[in-house]
Design an enzyme around this catalytic site. Sequence first.
Site, short mmCIF file in Angstrom:
data_model
loop_
_atom_site.label_atom_id
_atom_site.label_comp_id
_atom_site.label_asym_id
_atom_site.label_seq_id
_atom_site.Cartn_x
_atom_site.Cartn_y
_atom_site.Cartn_z
N ASP A 134 0.88 -1.17 0.00
CA ASP A 134 0.00 0.00 0.00
C ASP A 134 0.92 1.22 0.00
O ASP A 134 2.14 1.09 0.14
CB ASP A 134 -0.89 -0.01 1.26
CG ASP A 134 -1.78 1.22 1.34
OD1 ASP A 134 -2.37 1.59 0.31
OD2 ASP A 134 -1.87 1.83 2.42
N SER A 135 0.33 2.40 -0.11
CA SER A 135 1.13 3.62 -0.06
C SER A 135 1.67 3.87 1.35
O SER A 135 2.62 4.63 1.54
CB SER A 135 0.27 4.81 -0.48
OG SER A 135 -0.83 4.92 0.42
N HIS A 194 -7.01 2.73 3.88
CA HIS A 194 -6.72 3.53 5.07
C HIS A 194 -7.97 3.78 5.92
O HIS A 194 -7.88 3.99 7.13
CB HIS A 194 -6.16 4.92 4.68
CG HIS A 194 -4.70 4.93 4.37
ND1 HIS A 194 -4.19 4.45 3.19
CD2 HIS A 194 -3.63 5.38 5.08
CE1 HIS A 194 -2.88 4.61 3.20
NE2 HIS A 194 -2.51 5.18 4.33
N CYS A 246 -10.93 2.65 0.25
CA CYS A 246 -9.51 2.96 0.43
C CYS A 246 -9.10 2.24 1.70
O CYS A 246 -9.82 2.31 2.71
CB CYS A 246 -9.30 4.47 0.59
SG CYS A 246 -7.66 4.91 1.18
N CYS A 291 -4.38 -1.77 -1.77
CA CYS A 291 -4.55 -0.36 -2.08
C CYS A 291 -5.58 -0.28 -3.20
O CYS A 291 -5.37 -0.86 -4.27
CB CYS A 291 -3.21 0.21 -2.52
SG CYS A 291 -3.32 1.86 -3.23
N1 DGL Z 1 -4.73 3.09 0.85
C1 DGL Z 1 -4.74 3.40 -0.53
C2 DGL Z 1 -6.05 3.08 -1.19
O1 DGL Z 1 -6.65 2.10 -0.80
C3 DGL Z 1 -4.03 4.65 -0.97
C4 DGL Z 1 -4.30 5.89 -0.24
C5 DGL Z 1 -3.41 7.03 -0.69
O2 DGL Z 1 -2.19 6.89 -0.58
O3 DGL Z 1 -3.94 8.06 -1.14
O4 DGL Z 1 -6.50 3.72 -2.10
#
Ligand code: DGL
Length: 265
Positions: A12-13, A185, A183, A75
């Site tokens: 992931d990021s 996160h 997302c 992600c």
């Molecule tokens: N967690 C990621 C997602 O599911 C990326 C979030 C990001 O870095 O903007 O999209």
Amino acid sequence: MDKASLGIGIFDSGVGGVTVLKELINLLPQENFYYLGDTAHVPYGSKSKEELLVLGDAIIRFFLKLGVKMVVFACNTSSAITLPILKEKYPVLMEGMLEPLRKNMPAKAKVGVLATEATVKSGLYQKKLMETNKFQEVYMVACPRYVPLIEKGIVSGKEVEEATREYFEPLVEEEIRDVVLGCTHYPFLTETIQKLYPKIQVIDPAAYVAREVYRKLEENKLLGENGGKVQFFVTGDEKSLKNLGSLYLGYNIDKVQKIDLEVIV
Ligand code: DGL
């Protein structure tokens, strides 16, 4: 070496993919995982397709060098934008967030999806969900304020609540009751979301993803038997992974290796 005994790469990021890692560990306790948080390049949600592709390519090469039997795109942004392209390029099993959700989510008349700007702009989420004919309306909301807050370790309080109101008001107006966290996160914010909007049913696709990973490994006779280890890597700051990641997983992530991705532009 027996291919089934190789590990699974998951990326992931930043810390977001830990919400998927947790489900994977629950369902596949015998597997070894390599978790990479590309924290030098977070947030992915404001990046272009070209930038995401360059990063995704470098990440897949990193995992292939380590030796993995599968790569999980934990992600949504990368799953929507780069997975379809990278899948054609590299001969390794890959799983993302979107397909398992599309396949497993129960039908609803209206559904809301919270996601990054890049995911919303790609239009793919909406298109893929509508294609199933399970939904009459898929309402996308871009949430650019969330990821920078979460990476700073802020998952409750005034700023999160303000952002949450901003993102949920249009959904409430549309009388949407089911909202997908599009997302990885965002599950860190579930408590705040449920506090402010207790009637909303929050859907985290992570468990669907874990089930699909299990199914694919089984189908390919690649289920591991003697694993159970997780190794953590970052490209930049390690704080979010160590702090929030540890909290979410329920154990202390004490070792995080910093790596340089071989980014080819
Ligand atoms: N967690 C990621 C997602 O599911 C990326 C979030 C990001 O870095 O903007 O999209």
